[in-house]
Design a protein around this motif. Structure first.
Motif, PDB file in Angstrom:
ATOM      1  N   PRO A 128       0.835  -1.196   0.000  1.00 16.37           N
ATOM      2  CA  PRO A 128       0.000   0.000   0.000  1.00 16.37           C
ATOM      3  C   PRO A 128       0.868   1.243   0.000  1.00 16.37           C
ATOM      4  O   PRO A 128       1.973   1.246   0.547  1.00 16.37           O
ATOM      5  CB  PRO A 128      -0.800  -0.111   1.297  1.00 16.37           C
ATOM      6  N   ASP A 131      -0.778   6.020   3.690  1.00 13.89           N
ATOM      7  CA  ASP A 131      -1.825   5.727   4.662  1.00 13.89           C
ATOM      8  C   ASP A 131      -3.157   5.414   3.990  1.00 13.89           C
ATOM      9  O   ASP A 131      -4.197   5.488   4.621  1.00 13.89           O
ATOM     10  CB  ASP A 131      -1.993   6.975   5.548  1.00 13.89           C
ATOM     11  N   ASP A 132      -3.130   5.105   2.699  1.00 17.96           N
ATOM     12  CA  ASP A 132      -4.375   5.081   1.943  1.00 17.96           C
ATOM     13  C   ASP A 132      -4.830   3.694   1.511  1.00 17.96           C
ATOM     14  O   ASP A 132      -5.555   3.555   0.527  1.00 17.96           O
ATOM     15  CB  ASP A 132      -4.239   6.004   0.728  1.00 17.96           C
ATOM     16  N   ALA A 133      -4.437   2.672   2.270  1.00 17.10           N
ATOM     17  CA  ALA A 133      -4.863   1.306   1.935  1.00 17.10           C
ATOM     18  C   ALA A 133      -6.385   1.173   1.963  1.00 17.10           C
ATOM     19  O   ALA A 133      -6.956   0.390   1.213  1.00 17.10           O
ATOM     20  CB  ALA A 133      -4.230   0.306   2.901  1.00 17.10           C
ATOM     21  N   LEU A 134      -7.044   1.945   2.820  1.00 19.59           N
ATOM     22  CA  LEU A 134      -8.511   1.856   2.933  1.00 19.59           C
ATOM     23  C   LEU A 134      -9.200   2.235   1.617  1.00 19.59           C
ATOM     24  O   LEU A 134     -10.337   1.860   1.375  1.00 19.59           O
ATOM     25  CB  LEU A 134      -9.025   2.764   4.055  1.00 19.59           C
ATOM     26  N   TYR A 135      -8.510   3.008   0.774  1.00 15.50           N
ATOM     27  CA  TYR A 135      -9.065   3.403  -0.522  1.00 15.50           C
ATOM     28  C   TYR A 135      -8.637   2.428  -1.630  1.00 15.50           C
ATOM     29  O   TYR A 135      -8.956   2.644  -2.798  1.00 15.50           O
ATOM     30  CB  TYR A 135      -8.604   4.812  -0.903  1.00 15.50           C
ATOM     31  N   GLY A 136      -7.880   1.412  -1.267  1.00 12.12           N
ATOM     32  CA  GLY A 136      -7.399   0.464  -2.277  1.00 12.12           C
ATOM     33  C   GLY A 136      -6.176   0.966  -3.023  1.00 12.12           C
ATOM     34  O   GLY A 136      -5.895   0.530  -4.138  1.00 12.12           O
ATOM     35  N   TRP A 137      -5.436   1.865  -2.397  1.00 12.71           N
ATOM     36  CA  TRP A 137      -4.281   2.509  -3.052  1.00 12.71           C
ATOM     37  C   TRP A 137      -3.033   1.645  -2.854  1.00 12.71           C
ATOM     38  O   TRP A 137      -2.272   1.846  -1.908  1.00 12.71           O
ATOM     39  CB  TRP A 137      -4.109   3.911  -2.483  1.00 12.71           C
ATOM     40  N   PHE A 138      -2.865   0.685  -3.749  1.00 15.15           N
ATOM     41  CA  PHE A 138      -1.781  -0.289  -3.653  1.00 15.15           C
ATOM     42  C   PHE A 138      -0.903  -0.253  -4.900  1.00 15.15           C
ATOM     43  O   PHE A 138      -1.385   0.087  -5.983  1.00 15.15           O
ATOM     44  CB  PHE A 138      -2.354  -1.710  -3.538  1.00 15.15           C
ATOM     45  N   ALA A 139       0.327  -0.656  -4.743  1.00 14.45           N
ATOM     46  CA  ALA A 139       1.272  -0.984  -5.820  1.00 14.45           C
ATOM     47  C   ALA A 139       1.927   0.230  -6.458  1.00 14.45           C
ATOM     48  O   ALA A 139       1.318   1.281  -6.654  1.00 14.45           O
ATOM     49  CB  ALA A 139       0.613  -1.833  -6.897  1.00 14.45           C
ATOM     50  N   SER A 142       0.446   1.622  -9.855  1.00 14.97           N
ATOM     51  CA  SER A 142      -0.757   2.453  -9.807  1.00 14.97           C
ATOM     52  C   SER A 142      -0.407   3.938  -9.751  1.00 14.97           C
ATOM     53  O   SER A 142      -1.099   4.771 -10.344  1.00 14.97           O
ATOM     54  CB  SER A 142      -1.591   2.091  -8.579  1.00 14.97           C
ATOM     55  N   VAL A 246       2.962  11.402  -5.123  1.00 16.02           N
ATOM     56  CA  VAL A 246       2.230  11.758  -6.341  1.00 16.02           C
ATOM     57  C   VAL A 246       1.020  12.651  -6.041  1.00 16.02           C
ATOM     58  O   VAL A 246       0.783  13.653  -6.720  1.00 16.02           O
ATOM     59  CB  VAL A 246       1.785  10.473  -7.076  1.00 16.02           C
ATOM     60  N   ALA A 247       0.266  12.296  -4.994  1.00 16.32           N
ATOM     61  CA  ALA A 247      -0.943  13.064  -4.682  1.00 16.32           C
ATOM     62  C   ALA A 247      -0.614  14.495  -4.250  1.00 16.32           C
ATOM     63  O   ALA A 247      -1.446  15.385  -4.376  1.00 16.32           O
ATOM     64  CB  ALA A 247      -1.744  12.364  -3.583  1.00 16.32           C
TER      65      ALA A 247
END
Lengths: 378, 143
Positions: A128, A131-139, A142, A246-247
């Motif tokens: 992940p 801190d954004d695993a809850l949004y599916g922000w993996f790899a 991506s 990136v964000a």
């Protein structure tokens, strides 16, 4: 008052393991093999080495890893260590070696990298992000896909333009007997691939590879004295760090690669038109498009026109990644690009660019967090 | 996404929880109540996310949490057709986006939309409170 180091140091030797799956090999073992071969290539006795810079394996961070390589090679370096700048590290370490040599801190430096994510763990690539695993922000891929989508929306870049990069690396890799993936790819085949993390499909992404690479750096003067057969002069280098996630980046479609290249060109006293061949870090296809734009080979938003029609393939205006890059030769983060740059300048590349006098190489790490440029000559 | 649905579809694999520390606790507490907040620097008026102890522009630690208007624009997005965590296997395809709040901070989120390929760069969005694994989170929908 500054000193221009252009041409003061050379890459005296290169060495690598096989690429692909190397089961049972530790990263230390692979590093030692690459170092042994690089020293043989340079014609240098191991005991003459007095500096060692190491890029830590991506798949497993180890404390004091540089000291483990020093022990395994029986060295007690005067200077060196581990450089933690991701895929930009190799060129960065070469530049620190060149600066240290000129400053009298060492005479003969070895720079090396090894990793075994293919037979070991590739988990670091799919972790992940923040801190954004809850949004599916993996790899890792991506984040690069996120940049690619912005590039497409903001500047009109098309999937065909990303595809041109994959087609070039795969065409070149198919002709490289040492490449891990020797299968050419047509643009039609690329366009027909299903999405993985859209806008990316599988063939936008670097290979996962085991392997190691090393280079030997010394002063041009020392190389001459020692009778090094094919020293390749280091004409320019430069670094730049985009750093933010990136964000958080205010500009997602340009990076500090621009600063890195400007510094390297200035040091070398060269311009884009002097470059005959390029090895551009292609962890993902978008990276090549953005690096070529940031380096000034195409105006912002016009990279699609530059890469189309085989222009970055052998025989084109600027052949890129002539041994296959990360997309086809090996997923190794950058050392293989330096090796191919050296072979092109020695005139001994498998896909040799005729009369090539200058090669630019890019290394970058994280998600375009770090960047380093290297210009080699003859 | 309500709490009942959350329980019914609770994945066997647990996602990594966010790092809730002294500074970020207020952000997560507010999200749990359906409010999206950001940090505002009293010294230089900078606004930012994610939570940090000092303003990344002036480096001072004199800040306050402000509630966001909920207006945002789409900076970029991706659509996952492959799950890198078992918890997302049954949700494919799903999207992840970067949005910029009207107040300036940027954040990772999901866009509530059936076909994410119909989204357009820079399009206006509105905050939608949501819940994931017992935490309040911030999603957005086209305005």
């Amino acid at each position: 008052m500054t000193t221009n180091l252009s041409g003061k140091s050379v890459i005296a030797g290169i060495g690598a393991t096989k690429f692909g799956a190397l089961p049972g090999r530790s990263t230390i073992s692979m590093n030692v093999e690459a170092i042994r071969k690089a020293l043989q290539d340079a014609g240098v006795e191991k005991d003459a080495v007095d500096a060692l810079w190491v890029k830590c394996p991506t798949s497993k961070f180890e404390l004091m890893y540089g000291q483990k390589i020093a022990e395994a090679t029986g060295l007690q370096p005067r200077i060196g260590g581990v450089w933690d700048q991701g895929g930009a590290s190799n060129i960065m370490m070469i530049s620190y070696a060149a600066m240290a040599i000129e400053a009298g801190q060492c005479e003969i430096a070895v720079i090396c990298f090894a990793d075994n994510p293919k037979t070991g763990s590739a988990a670091s690539y799919s972790r992940p992000r923040g801190d954004d695993a809850l949004y599916g922000w993996f790899a890792t891929l991506s984040s690069y896909a996120m940049i690619a989508r912005r590039h497409m929306g903001e500047l009109g870049t098309r999937r065909e333009d990303l595809g041109a990069v994959a087609v070039a690396s795969r065409r070149h890799g198919a002709q490289n007997p040492n490449a891990q993936l020797r299968k050419a790819l047509t643009l039609d085949e690329y366009m027909a691939l299903p999405p993985m993390v859209a806008p990316f499909c599988r063939d936008d992404c670097a290979l996962v590879s085991d392997g190691a690479g090393a280079v030997v750096v010394m002063s041009a003067e020392r190389a001459k004295k020692m009778g090094v057969k094919k020293p390749v002069p280091i004409l320019g280098f430069g670094h730049g760090q985009t750093s933010w996630e990136v964000a958080q980046r205010p500009d997602m479609t340009s990076t500090q690669a621009k600063i890195a290249a400007e510094t390297a060109f200035k040091m070398a006293g060269l311009s884009r038109k002097d470059i005959d061949v390029a090895q551009i870090y292609d962890c993902f296809t978008i990276t090549v498009l953005m690096t070529l734009e940031d380096y000034g080979f195409a105006k912002r938003g016009q990279i699609g026109d530059f890469v189309k029609g085989g222009n970055i393939e052998i025989g084109g205006e600027l052949p890129v990644n002539t041994s296959g890059g990360l997309l086809s030769e090996t997923g190794m983060p950058g050392m293989q690009l330096i090796h191919e740059g050296v072979r092109q300048m020695r005139g001994e590349a498998t896909l040799q660019v005729k009369n090539a006098k200058h090669c630019i190489i890019s290394n970058q790490g994280g998600v375009m967090h770090t960047h380093a440029s290297l210009i080699l000559g003859q | 996404m309500n709490a009942t649905v959350q329980t019914a579809t609770k994945p066997k694999a647990t996602l990594p929880d966010p790092d809730i520390n002294e500074v970020s606790k207020q952000y997560w507490d507010a999200l749990a109540k359906g409010k999206l907040t950001f940090q505002h620097c009293r010294k230089c008026n900078n606004n930012w996310l994610p939570a940090r102890g000092e303003c990344p522009r002036c480096l001072e630690a004199d800040w306050a949490w402000h509630e966001a208007s909920g207006k945002a624009k789409l900076i970029s997005w991706v659509v996952f057709h492959r799950a890198f965590h078992p918890a997302f296997e049954e949700r494919l395809p799903y999207n992840v986006a970067v949005v910029e709040l009207a107040e300036g901070p940027r954040m990772i989120t999901n866009i509530v939309i059936d076909d994410a390929e119909k989204l357009v760069i820079d399009q206006p969005l509105t905050f939608v409170p949501a819940e994931e694994q017992g935490h309040g989170i911030a999603r957005f929908k086209p305005a």
